[in-house]
Scaffold this active site. Structure first.
Site, mmCIF file in Angstrom:
data_model
loop_
_atom_site.group_PDB
_atom_site.id
_atom_site.type_symbol
_atom_site.label_atom_id
_atom_site.label_comp_id
_atom_site.label_asym_id
_atom_site.label_seq_id
_atom_site.Cartn_x
_atom_site.Cartn_y
_atom_site.Cartn_z
ATOM 1 N N CYS A 136 3.935 -10.241 -5.807
ATOM 2 C CA CYS A 136 4.196 -10.154 -4.365
ATOM 3 C C CYS A 136 3.180 -9.231 -3.700
ATOM 4 O O CYS A 136 3.332 -8.006 -3.734
ATOM 5 C CB CYS A 136 5.621 -9.669 -4.122
ATOM 6 S SG CYS A 136 6.016 -9.475 -2.379
ATOM 7 N N CYS A 139 4.646 -7.039 -0.911
ATOM 8 C CA CYS A 139 5.434 -5.897 -1.400
ATOM 9 C C CYS A 139 4.516 -4.780 -1.924
ATOM 10 O O CYS A 139 4.781 -3.604 -1.704
ATOM 11 C CB CYS A 139 6.357 -6.306 -2.549
ATOM 12 S SG CYS A 139 7.227 -7.844 -2.285
ATOM 13 N N ASP A 140 3.476 -5.143 -2.654
ATOM 14 C CA ASP A 140 2.727 -4.146 -3.433
ATOM 15 C C ASP A 140 1.284 -3.935 -2.990
ATOM 16 O O ASP A 140 0.621 -3.018 -3.486
ATOM 17 C CB ASP A 140 2.710 -4.563 -4.919
ATOM 18 C CG ASP A 140 4.126 -4.682 -5.476
ATOM 19 O OD1 ASP A 140 4.995 -3.923 -5.016
ATOM 20 O OD2 ASP A 140 4.358 -5.517 -6.363
#
Ligand code: NAP
Length: 312
Positions: A136, A139-140
């Site tokens: 992701c 997300c990261d």
């Protein structure tokens, strides 16, 4: 004894398909619950910007439109239950869904569980997941400011996310196993001459290396037959999707890839069991098609429940 709740319609999964189905059934005055294991929005909520959902000329944030879909379904009375489905009994008139938070019973169930990322299945992937191995970018990605990262895959997801990562990373290597991309031309155009992206063609990852966090990849070039170590701080894996179909195995008919077969009204082989969104066997998996499936499934659910009343 675990608690049993009764509904008219139980929607499994609260991504765009599930939330749209719930919007339609709740708005038709049917007591509706969406059962979701993580949080509403599904894969849409982890997408930075969506450019091809009509009505938002400048694009819209995935999280933002997910919240709006949830709010809209809830405004008409749909409930959201955050729990994991552990078993389903779908061949009965009243279907039973056993979850980590009690049992739900309903005469109509809509399967809208979507898909999840396929794993690369190479040494180091499991061990370093969350420590440089990610599925992701939204997300990261921000952890990799001014670093060098790799993205594995050549489809729309890999290309879109590689471009997204250039906001943070100094350099992004796109590792493509063939000599061409699978991504659609309009998506390809974003990356082919991108100054921060280096595409490595014919390249497969043999191992993800690092002691406590990702430090490098061992790559094999299928054309030159050479192996090399590529130092990077993170690797994002986008090598396709697999359907989230485990909860109903053996009960609902699926295609050879595990996607649920349905007719044009989203009806599966079991009466009262419908399907919508990415988990359905179909050719185009987009938010727009998920929402379309959800709307049809919602209307079919209403018609099915009406027919039960007439019979009863
Ligand atoms: P995908 O289209 O199935 O592409 C998977 C990619 O990963 C392919 O390039 C494939 O290579 C590669 N791959 C598979 N196994 C691999 C392995 N073991 N090692 C290295 N590479 C591997 O999956 P996706 O990109 O996640 O897209 C899924 C669906 O969502 C598609 O229908 C896509 O169009 C859609 N989507 C659309 C958008 C958009 O419209 N902007 C954005 C994201 C996703 P090969 O080509 O050699 O098989």
């Amino acid at each position: 004894m675990s608690q049993v709740s009764q509904y008219d319609v139980a929607v499994i999964g609260a991504g765009p398909a599930g939330m749209t189905a719930a919007l339609y059934t709740a708005r038709a005055n049917l007591k509706t619950v969406m059962i979701e294991r993580l949080s509403a929005g599904g894969q849409l909520a982890t997408t930075d910007t969506i450019e091809n959902y009509p009505g938002f000329a400048q694009g819209i944030g995935g999280m933002e439109v997910s919240f709006a879909m949830l709010e809209q379904a809830q405004r008409f009375g749909a409930e959201l239950k955050l729990a994991e489905v552990t078993a389903m009994e779908l061949a009965r008139n009243t279907k039973r869904i056993i979850t980590t938070d009690g049992t739900v019973e309903a005469p109509c169930v809509i399967l809208a569980t979507g898909t999840r990322p396929r794993l690369l299945h190479v040494p180091g992937e499991d061990r370093l997941r969350g420590r440089g191995v990610s599925y992701c970018a939204v997300c990261d990605g921000a952890f990799y400011r001014d670093k060098e990262v790799a993205v594995v895959g050549g489809g729309d997801s890999a290309v879109e996310e590689a471009v997204y990562l250039t906001r943070f990373a100094r350099k992004v290597y796109l590792l493509v196993r063939r000599d061409q991309l699978r991504a659609t031309p309009v998506v390809q155009a974003k990356i082919l001459d991108h100054p921060q992206v280096k595409i490595r063609w014919n390249t497969v990852v043999e191992e993800i290396l690092g002691e406590n966090k990702v430090e490098a990849l061992r790559l094999f070039n299928r054309a030159s037959k050479e192996t090399e170590e590529l130092p990077i701080a993170g690797v994002f894996i986008y090598v396709g999707l697999i359907p989230n179909n485990e909860a109903w195995q053996g009960q609902v008919q699926q295609d050879e890839l595990g996607y649920v077969l349905a007719d044009n009204e989203m009806r599966t082989n079991l009466p009262g069991v419908l399907v919508a969104g990415d988990v359905r066997s179909k050719s185009l998996r987009q938010v727009a098609t998920a929402v379309g499936d959800g709307a049809i499934a919602g209307v079919t659910a209403s018609q099915y429940l009406d027919s039960l009343k007439q019979e009863g």
